[in-house]
Motif scaffolding. Structure first.
Motif, PDB file in Angstrom:
ATOM      1  N   PRO A 149      -4.238   5.763   2.936  1.00  8.32           N
ATOM      2  CA  PRO A 149      -5.282   5.726   3.976  1.00  8.32           C
ATOM      3  C   PRO A 149      -4.838   6.405   5.278  1.00  8.32           C
ATOM      4  O   PRO A 149      -5.589   7.197   5.855  1.00  8.32           O
ATOM      5  CB  PRO A 149      -5.523   4.224   4.183  1.00  8.32           C
ATOM      6  N   GLY A 150      -3.609   6.115   5.700  1.00  7.46           N
ATOM      7  CA  GLY A 150      -3.102   6.746   6.916  1.00  7.46           C
ATOM      8  C   GLY A 150      -2.906   8.243   6.731  1.00  7.46           C
ATOM      9  O   GLY A 150      -3.296   9.048   7.571  1.00  7.46           O
ATOM     10  N   TYR A 151      -2.311   8.601   5.597  1.00  2.96           N
ATOM     11  CA  TYR A 151      -2.022  10.023   5.330  1.00  2.96           C
ATOM     12  C   TYR A 151      -3.290  10.863   5.357  1.00  2.96           C
ATOM     13  O   TYR A 151      -3.344  11.914   5.996  1.00  2.96           O
ATOM     14  CB  TYR A 151      -1.327  10.138   3.973  1.00  2.96           C
ATOM     15  N   ASN A 152      -4.324  10.382   4.684  1.00  4.52           N
ATOM     16  CA  ASN A 152      -5.572  11.161   4.627  1.00  4.52           C
ATOM     17  C   ASN A 152      -6.392  11.079   5.898  1.00  4.52           C
ATOM     18  O   ASN A 152      -7.350  11.825   6.066  1.00  4.52           O
ATOM     19  CB  ASN A 152      -6.420  10.717   3.425  1.00  4.52           C
ATOM     20  N   SER A 153      -6.036  10.161   6.778  1.00  2.00           N
ATOM     21  CA  SER A 153      -6.757  10.075   8.050  1.00  2.00           C
ATOM     22  C   SER A 153      -6.002  10.762   9.178  1.00  2.00           C
ATOM     23  O   SER A 153      -6.398  10.667  10.334  1.00  2.00           O
ATOM     24  CB  SER A 153      -6.990   8.607   8.423  1.00  2.00           C
ATOM     25  N   GLY A 154      -4.913  11.425   8.849  1.00  2.00           N
ATOM     26  CA  GLY A 154      -4.179  12.168   9.871  1.00  2.00           C
ATOM     27  C   GLY A 154      -3.128  11.349  10.599  1.00  2.00           C
ATOM     28  O   GLY A 154      -2.542  11.814  11.566  1.00  2.00           O
ATOM     29  N   ASP A 155      -2.885  10.130  10.137  1.00  2.00           N
ATOM     30  CA  ASP A 155      -1.905   9.267  10.787  1.00  2.00           C
ATOM     31  C   ASP A 155      -0.609   9.299   9.969  1.00  2.00           C
ATOM     32  O   ASP A 155      -0.315   8.403   9.193  1.00  2.00           O
ATOM     33  CB  ASP A 155      -2.475   7.838  10.870  1.00  2.00           C
ATOM     34  N   CYS A 170       0.849  -1.189   0.000  1.00  2.00           N
ATOM     35  CA  CYS A 170       0.000   0.000   0.000  1.00  2.00           C
ATOM     36  C   CYS A 170       0.887   1.241   0.000  1.00  2.00           C
ATOM     37  O   CYS A 170       1.978   1.237   0.558  1.00  2.00           O
ATOM     38  CB  CYS A 170      -0.872  -0.037   1.253  1.00  2.00           C
TER      39      CYS A 170
END
Lengths: 245, 469
Positions: free
Chosen positions: A45-51, A41
């Motif tokens: 997903p992490g980047y856009n969720s603030g992680d 991946c």
């Protein structure tokens, strides 16, 4: 030239045939293609969720897997956009890493952009017959400037007639985790998108991103449209549009 | 204004189910989008103008204190009084004090979003002063039991003509009108005595020009002129970030503001108001006050959200936002809706009070592309999401899911196994069909659409098999 194919997690899981179509097209363009076996991946997903921490970990993994390639190509504007426009930001606290990320970003392309502007693909293997309307996915269009490239490639296919839908550049409402956090809003946006698609009255809506693909196909079918096919550009260009599964 | 942003999701659901609202939103959308597209095409180089506007806004905001001092000096030199308010309560206190000092009983108002931030109308009423909204949209909302606006430049964006017709007939006790022109005339007739009898006018301010101490007002109805010139007292209530250095800068921004907002080359009225009425002048107020408001703005200067201060309140971001188009402005629950509101609400009203707003975006960047001052709105929304994670404002389930996903993705062998099982499970769920109708692991997805079934094997396993053959 040695091209690393970044398959993307959604193609890997949902539509592997698109990965093979992309492979076929890159080879048809004369590229030596490598598919790093450990890829997973891009970290979006992490980047856009603030992680950021999770995203950075995955970005480093992608860097290690693809750094040696001359180019990195993904059959997705979203994932290519993540690498190309956001990796340097993720690594900004580490100068040496940021410089390596910047080099990776500069050689990362969305598939149709790469085929058109770098590999300069002359003729396409596919032989699709019918009318097509093209959905511009947000990241491809607004992060990478993918607009003319897929249309130029489709124009190489004599059997294809392209009909533009109203609002081709408008978001389909997918938005990653947004689609399950705010499912009702996401589906309402998808409904408008699908009304535009249906207004084009084409045999197929073609696009370059798996997120949009799942969202649009899911909404069209729920709306009772069993007729309009939802195809990835790579499948159409490669001639892999017969139902195999 | 009281904040209701924590109920975004529930309110959005209501708005999606509101058939009348949905029809209104569809009609209103294309008008703004299409007209803007035509209007920006008139400029020889829209992108260069955008860049110039961005640069001039940043340059000013970097020295905000100096430009505000310059503005205060020039405005004071021309007979105005400059007052400062750190929050909404101070805004109300300053304005009520001014009203009392001048024996004011009635105030006419032209549109000011800052007055909504401060809850100024309630404060005036509590002090025994009657506020009369004179912008047609704001007037409609005021007589409809103080309904909040749903758009920053078109406050009744959500309403259709028939609703306004019925409201006017009820409140004005007159026969219902069907034509917009007739309704507008009726409102004008009701408002005229207020214009003539008000002791004080309150306006917002689109820009403050430091070199002349002027306020620039961009309006379409002419009520702004009546509010600012007829009463003996004029009070401008606006944010400290609205200051720009020169009239030249104003010209640059005015190329962008009406075009981005309403698709007009220039608004019907453009007023540049400078100082109190002089001995040789016929019109204008005897007393002019500026209430310049911080309310969270100063904290943003030089910080990671500083770019948001460039905002010139045109509304283009919301006009082009798929989420705003789907649910309208009221769902956002505070003064500012749409992408700019989803950034400003948590910053001004508390990140914990608006947890949904930064999440309620597809990050499609249509807002960033149309913003006339190039605010990277998706980046700012993402940064707010990072703050939510840092402050542990996300649900445990979400945090765990993300961590688990990232951990699996870092371990390719385990990831390969898990995805093989996962896609087979989904294929099984589809039961021989090409779609899943109810998806237990992500139930929100299948509320409004199907989930296409996976092919059944992963690319990586197929590729591995192929290469072994």
């Amino acid at each position: 030239m040695r091209v690393g194919l970044f398959v993307t997690c959604l193609v890997d899981m949902m539509r592997p045939r698109i990965g093979f179509s992309a492979l076929k097209l890159l080879e048809a363009a004369g590229c030596e293609v490598t598919v790093p076996a450990t890829q997973t991946c891009c970290g979006q997903p992490g980047y856009n969720s603030g992680d950021r921490a999770s995203a950075l970990g995955l970005a480093k993994k992608v860097l290690a897997e693809f750094e040696a390639c001359d180019y990195v190509v993904a059959p997705s504007g979203s994932c290519a956009g993540m690498i190309r426009t956001h990796y340097a930001d993720l690594a900004k606290d580490d100068e040496a890493l940021a410089a390596r990320m910047a080099r990776l970003s500069a050689k990362t392309y969305e598939l149709s952009d790469f085929l058109t502007n770098i590999a300069k693909l002359e003729s396409v293997p596919g032989n699709f017959q019918g009318s097509i309307t093209y959905h511009d996915s947000c990241a491809g269009l607004r992060e990478l400037g993918v607009k003319a490239q897929p249309r130029a490639l489709l124009a190489k296919m004599p059997g294809v007639s392209l009909t533009e839908m109203p609002g081709a550049e408008e978001c389909c409402g997918f938005g990653g985790a947004f689609s399950v956090k705010f499912g009702e809003i996401s589906a309402a946006i998808a409904e408008r998108k699908c009304e535009g698609i249906r207004a084009a009255n084409a045999d197929a809506v073609v696009l370059g991103d798996l997120g949009c693909m799942l969202n649009i196909e899911g909404k069209l079918r729920r709306m009772g449209d069993e007729k309009t096919r939802v195809l990835h550009l790579a499948e159409v260009l490669a001639g892999d549009t017969e139902d195999k599964f | 204004m009281q904040i209701r942003s924590m109920h975004f999701k529930a309110r959005a659901g209501q708005k999606l189910a509101d058939v009348v609202l949905q029809e209104n939103l569809r009609k209103a959308k294309s008008k703004f989008v299409d007209m803007r597209a035509l209007a920006i095409a008139e400029l020889d180089d829209f992108e260069a103008t955008r860049e110039a506007a961005k640069v001039l806004r940043d340059r000013t905001l970097n020295d905000l204190d100096l430009w505000l001092e310059r503005f205060e000096l020039e405005a004071t030199r021309r007979g105005a009084t400059v007052l400062w308010a750190k929050d909404g309560a101070e805004v109300c206190q300053r304005v009520v004090d001014i009203a009392r000092r001048h024996g004011v009983k009635k105030v006419t108002k032209s549109k000011s979003m800052l007055s909504e931030e401060a809850g100024l109308n309630e404060a005036l009423e509590a002090a025994g002063i009657q506020p009369v909204e004179t912008d047609l949209g704001e007037y409609i909302l005021q007589i409809n039991d103080n309904e909040p606006p749903s758009h920053i430049i078109a406050p009744v964006f959500h309403k259709r003509r028939e609703e306004v017709s019925a409201l006017f007939a009820r409140v004005h006790q007159l026969a219902p009108k069907t034509e917009i022109e007739a309704m507008t005339r009726e409102a004008r007739e009701v408002l005229r005595p207020h214009f003539l009898s008000a002791d004080m006018g309150i306006s917002g301010g689109n820009f403050l020009v430091a070199e002349t101490g002027s306020v620039a007002l961009v309006t379409n109805e002419g009520n702004g002129r009546m509010v600012t010139t007829l009463p003996r007292v004029h009070v401008v209530v606006t944010g400290i970030e609205k200051v720009i250095p020169t009239l030249e800068d104003l010209a640059t921004l005015m190329r962008l503001l009406p075009r981005s907002a309403t698709g007009q080359s220039i608004s019907n009225y453009f007023s540049l108001l400078t100082g109190v009425k002089q001995a040789d002048e016929q019109d204008g107020p005897a007393h002019m006050y500026f209430v310049l408001v911080d309310n969270g703005r100063a904290d943003l200067v030089g910080g990671e959200f500083a770019e948001m201060l460039r905002c010139i309140r045109c509304g283009a971001c919301m006009n082009h936002c798929p989420v705003y188009q789907a649910v309208g402005g009221h769902a956002y629950g505070w003064v500012y809706p749409g992408p700019m509101g989803s950034v400003l609400t948590p910053l001004f009203a508390g990140i914990e009070n608006a947890v949904d707003l930064p999440q309620a975006a597809t990050l499609c960047n249509q807002c960033g592309v149309v913003c006339p001052v190039k605010i990277p709105l998706p980046d700012l929304l993402r940064r707010l999401r990072e703050k939510q994670v840092e402050q542990r404002l996300r649900p445990v389930s979400e945090r765990l899911t993300l961590k688990l996903w990232a951990w699996m993705a870092l371990h390719p062998a385990l990831y390969a196994l898990a995805t093989r099982i996962g896609v087979r499970y989904l294929k099984w769920l589809a039961g021989g069909e090409d779609r899943i109708r109810i998806l237990g692991v992500a139930p929100e997805w299948t509320l409004g659409r199907d989930f296409p079934a996976p092919e059944g094997k992963t690319f990586r396993e197929l590729y591995g098999q192929r290469n072994r053959v």
